[in-house]
Scaffold this active site. Sequence first.
Site, PDB file in Angstrom:
ATOM      1  N   ASP A 216       2.017  12.186  14.924  1.00  0.00           N
ATOM      2  CA  ASP A 216       1.601  13.416  15.605  1.00  0.00           C
ATOM      3  C   ASP A 216       2.799  14.053  16.304  1.00  0.00           C
ATOM      4  O   ASP A 216       2.955  15.274  16.312  1.00  0.00           O
ATOM      5  CB  ASP A 216       0.505  13.116  16.633  1.00  0.00           C
ATOM      6  CG  ASP A 216      -0.717  12.495  15.986  1.00  0.00           C
ATOM      7  OD1 ASP A 216      -1.299  11.564  16.572  1.00  0.00           O
ATOM      8  OD2 ASP A 216      -1.089  12.947  14.878  1.00  0.00           O
TER       9      ASP A 216
ATOM     10  N   ASN B 114     -11.940  -0.638   7.668  1.00  0.00           N
ATOM     11  CA  ASN B 114     -10.686  -0.924   8.355  1.00  0.00           C
ATOM     12  C   ASN B 114     -10.877  -1.774   9.599  1.00  0.00           C
ATOM     13  O   ASN B 114      -9.997  -2.563   9.960  1.00  0.00           O
ATOM     14  CB  ASN B 114      -9.967   0.387   8.675  1.00  0.00           C
ATOM     15  CG  ASN B 114      -9.434   1.052   7.416  1.00  0.00           C
ATOM     16  OD1 ASN B 114      -9.548   0.506   6.325  1.00  0.00           O
ATOM     17  ND2 ASN B 114      -8.874   2.238   7.569  1.00  0.00           N
TER      18      ASN B 114
ATOM     19  N   MET C  19       4.102   9.232   7.124  1.00  0.00           N
ATOM     20  CA  MET C  19       3.603   8.148   7.984  1.00  0.00           C
ATOM     21  C   MET C  19       4.595   7.005   7.987  1.00  0.00           C
ATOM     22  O   MET C  19       4.890   6.430   9.036  1.00  0.00           O
ATOM     23  CB  MET C  19       2.240   7.659   7.489  1.00  0.00           C
ATOM     24  CG  MET C  19       1.611   6.606   8.363  1.00  0.00           C
ATOM     25  SD  MET C  19       1.131   7.212  10.009  1.00  0.00           S
ATOM     26  CE  MET C  19       2.163   6.196  11.061  1.00  0.00           C
TER      27      MET C  19
ATOM     28  N   ILE D  72       1.382   3.474   2.367  1.00  0.00           N
ATOM     29  CA  ILE D  72       2.295   3.579   3.503  1.00  0.00           C
ATOM     30  C   ILE D  72       3.229   2.375   3.510  1.00  0.00           C
ATOM     31  O   ILE D  72       4.435   2.481   3.738  1.00  0.00           O
ATOM     32  CB  ILE D  72       1.521   3.611   4.837  1.00  0.00           C
ATOM     33  CG1 ILE D  72       0.606   4.827   4.903  1.00  0.00           C
ATOM     34  CG2 ILE D  72       2.492   3.609   6.010  1.00  0.00           C
ATOM     35  CD1 ILE D  72      -0.321   4.816   6.116  1.00  0.00           C
TER      36      ILE D  72
ATOM     37  N   GLY E 177       0.791  -1.212   0.000  1.00  0.00           N
ATOM     38  CA  GLY E 177       0.000   0.000   0.000  1.00  0.00           C
ATOM     39  C   GLY E 177       0.828   1.269   0.000  1.00  0.00           C
ATOM     40  O   GLY E 177       2.056   1.245  -0.013  1.00  0.00           O
TER      41      GLY E 177
ATOM     42  N   HIS F 124      -5.505   9.689  18.405  1.00  0.00           N
ATOM     43  CA  HIS F 124      -4.921   9.953  17.088  1.00  0.00           C
ATOM     44  C   HIS F 124      -5.996  10.408  16.106  1.00  0.00           C
ATOM     45  O   HIS F 124      -6.143   9.852  15.014  1.00  0.00           O
ATOM     46  CB  HIS F 124      -4.218   8.682  16.590  1.00  0.00           C
ATOM     47  CG  HIS F 124      -3.457   8.875  15.310  1.00  0.00           C
ATOM     48  ND1 HIS F 124      -2.445   9.808  15.173  1.00  0.00           N
ATOM     49  CD2 HIS F 124      -3.552   8.266  14.113  1.00  0.00           C
ATOM     50  CE1 HIS F 124      -1.976   9.750  13.946  1.00  0.00           C
ATOM     51  NE2 HIS F 124      -2.622   8.825  13.272  1.00  0.00           N
TER      52      HIS F 124
ATOM     53  N   ARG G 191     -11.317  10.316  10.109  1.00  0.00           N
ATOM     54  CA  ARG G 191     -10.748   8.980  10.260  1.00  0.00           C
ATOM     55  C   ARG G 191     -11.845   7.983  10.609  1.00  0.00           C
ATOM     56  O   ARG G 191     -11.793   6.812  10.254  1.00  0.00           O
ATOM     57  CB  ARG G 191      -9.665   8.983  11.355  1.00  0.00           C
ATOM     58  CG  ARG G 191      -8.345   9.645  10.925  1.00  0.00           C
ATOM     59  CD  ARG G 191      -7.301   9.565  12.037  1.00  0.00           C
ATOM     60  NE  ARG G 191      -6.021  10.151  11.661  1.00  0.00           N
ATOM     61  CZ  ARG G 191      -5.695  11.423  11.833  1.00  0.00           C
ATOM     62  NH1 ARG G 191      -6.582  12.267  12.342  1.00  0.00           N
ATOM     63  NH2 ARG G 191      -4.507  11.871  11.470  1.00  0.00           N
TER      64      ARG G 191
END
Lengths: 412, 358
Positions: B195, B139, B273, B58, B56, B222, B132
């Site tokens: 973060d 997910n 990320m 990330i 993917g 998050h 998110r």
Amino acid sequence: MAATSATTFSIRSTIAFGPKAGQLPPSKPSGVRFNSKNSLVSFSGLKAVTSVICESNTSFLNKESCSALRSTFARKAQSSEQRPQYALQPQASFKVAVLGAAGGIGQPLALLIKMSPLVSALHLYDVMNVKGVAADLSHCNTPSQVLDFTGPEELASALKGVNIVVIPAGVPRKPGMTRDDLFNINANIVKTLVEAVADNCPDAFIHIISNPVNSTVPIAAEVLKQKGVYDPKKLFGVTTLDVVRANTFVAQKKNLKLIDVDVPVVGGHAGITILPLLSKTMPSVSFTDEEVGDLTVRIQNAGTEVVEAKAGAGSATLSMAYAAARFVESSLRALDGDGDVYECVFVESNLTELPFFASRVKLGRNGVESLISSDLQGLTEYEQKALEALKPELKASIEKGVAFAQKQAVAA
Amino acid sequence: MQQPTSGANQRIARIAAHLHPPTLQIEGESSGLGRMDCRAKGGSPGFKVAVLGAAGGIGQPLAMLMKINPLVSVLHLYDVVNTPGVTADISHMDTNAVVRGFLGQQQLEDALTGMDIVIIPAGVPRKPGMTRDDLFNINAGIVKTLCEGIAKCCPKAIVNLISNPVNSTVPIAAEVFKKVGTYDPKRLLGVTMLDVVRANTFVAEVLGLDPREVDVPVVGGHAGVTILPLLSQVKPSCSLTPTEIDYLTDRIQNGGTEVVEAKTGAGSATLSMAYAAAKFADACLRGLRGDAGVIECAYVASTVTELPFFASKVRLGRAGIEEIYSLGPLNEYERAGLEKAKKELAGSIQKGVSFVRK
């Protein structure tokens, strides 16, 4: 040699607890230098180099592990004591532009360059999507400032004041294609971009990744000549990935510690023009004829191996980014005054009768300082034959590039 | 020339002892460590890391960074599509980690067997306008399946969970592990490192400092207002004006959205990320190796507040989380932010727990 299984790959490489790693840039260098003909003893941040620098808690290697690791290199370090210490203070002081930064190679390459402590500004250029990539990368807590530039109108601004221009722009191969099939599209892209480099940062190092490198580098040279700014010492066709692959495959085959392995690769950057000089491998190791044949073919076709494995989804991106970043790091060190930078790269050359040839070179502040001609002496019979066999193909590719650039110049 | 430190001598002695077991003459007791207690099992240094979702946005750059890390001896790349290509690509890099690729759910168990750390970036990313939480339905199912595999094949692995919404997927993972009976709260961490990275960058920008020198603790969760940067605890200590505090808090909380908008539909943060996740995985690896003083922020099962999960600084070690640090002194602004964060976080946690218990 295509991959044997579509589902599970197992590439064994030796496991060694070495400092080769993509660490995060440390805040303070410790400046320990090791004498090494291997240009990748330690890969710190992007530092494809010989020192293990790690004083910050944010580096992948922290203080304690560094001192332990340094002691294991004490032997190698000894000979460096007699040389003047190159005080490695990675001051973030160089500007790097990536042309094609939103692409498959460009994105991970931009990430690795962003992680380098030697870079003060990272200019990302592409024809689309680069604002997102820049916003993404700008959040990483490393010292370089990220700026984005979209489209031909902004190309000049992307290049002003830049020390290194890296060009991965272009289309990748699909299964069944050779690098030469990309010629028509990529030749035009490279020509346009190098024209802008000539106008805006003629003193920069130019790293060409766009394939077919055997032709695009001569194209770039012609363009620079037409503009009157050609410096053959600063134009490079990036062949580092062939070296990286050679190291990996040789270490695998001979069960060596990867950290020690260094195989020079000369010639060009396509098929049989890629000539790994296995007889000159460091550390010294002997190969059977069969091994030489297998390894040479594998190294020559490794790019195709990945194109096939990706089944149309592209060509090597991550390993290409890694290798290109290693060469960027070497160039940055050379610009910074390091006197011990050696890399294999495709440059204008008088080592053979061909106008361009990849070989090991010594890099310095002004680009190529010298070509290492000793690599071409004392070749085995196999290598000698392979060298003669590659010359016609390389010559043709070079001439194709030169012809393209000269035709364009006449038309203009 | 650097003399080997005593720490290095000890490590070398330990490894040498492993290879040549001493016959000790101590009366009565056997003093050898059982083989399973030795860190260098089989004599090979380095750890086994799996990336689930390696093909993917990330996963790919993350896999590249893990391949470069010298603490990784084996790298397993798992995804439901495209892993053969990514594996072939990465396997050419001349670093030590052995790379293996696994494609499709039928290979999940092979991918996970024997792993020390499992990093999970799998899932779909946000598009402009989405929170998110909007990713929850897809997910949540992905994370549940992957955690069932982990519980079966490598229950003692340290899990680094990236898939959003982290505030809910971590409780989901916990519930899955509890059901199977393998839950170890010390080994389940939601990755909030990005973060922290963003906070360090933005604060450094405002203060004109090198971003590598700045350390901002970021606690809570998050997502949006659950992200609580404790700017009063910034190192190096500095004073920020109320305007700066507002600007920075807002920017840190919305950093993810900033990138989603800039990518105009092409995805969310991938490179930064990957960078943050690799940095956090490296901290876990150094902890596993036994390094002292490895402290990072992470979203974990916690008693720091009345909520069952909360992000704060934790100390990492060989058992995963060795110590969870309390929040320290908060000023009024931060206390108000904390209350807001807790409210939203409670809902997200409950949503995750209910998903599994349903």
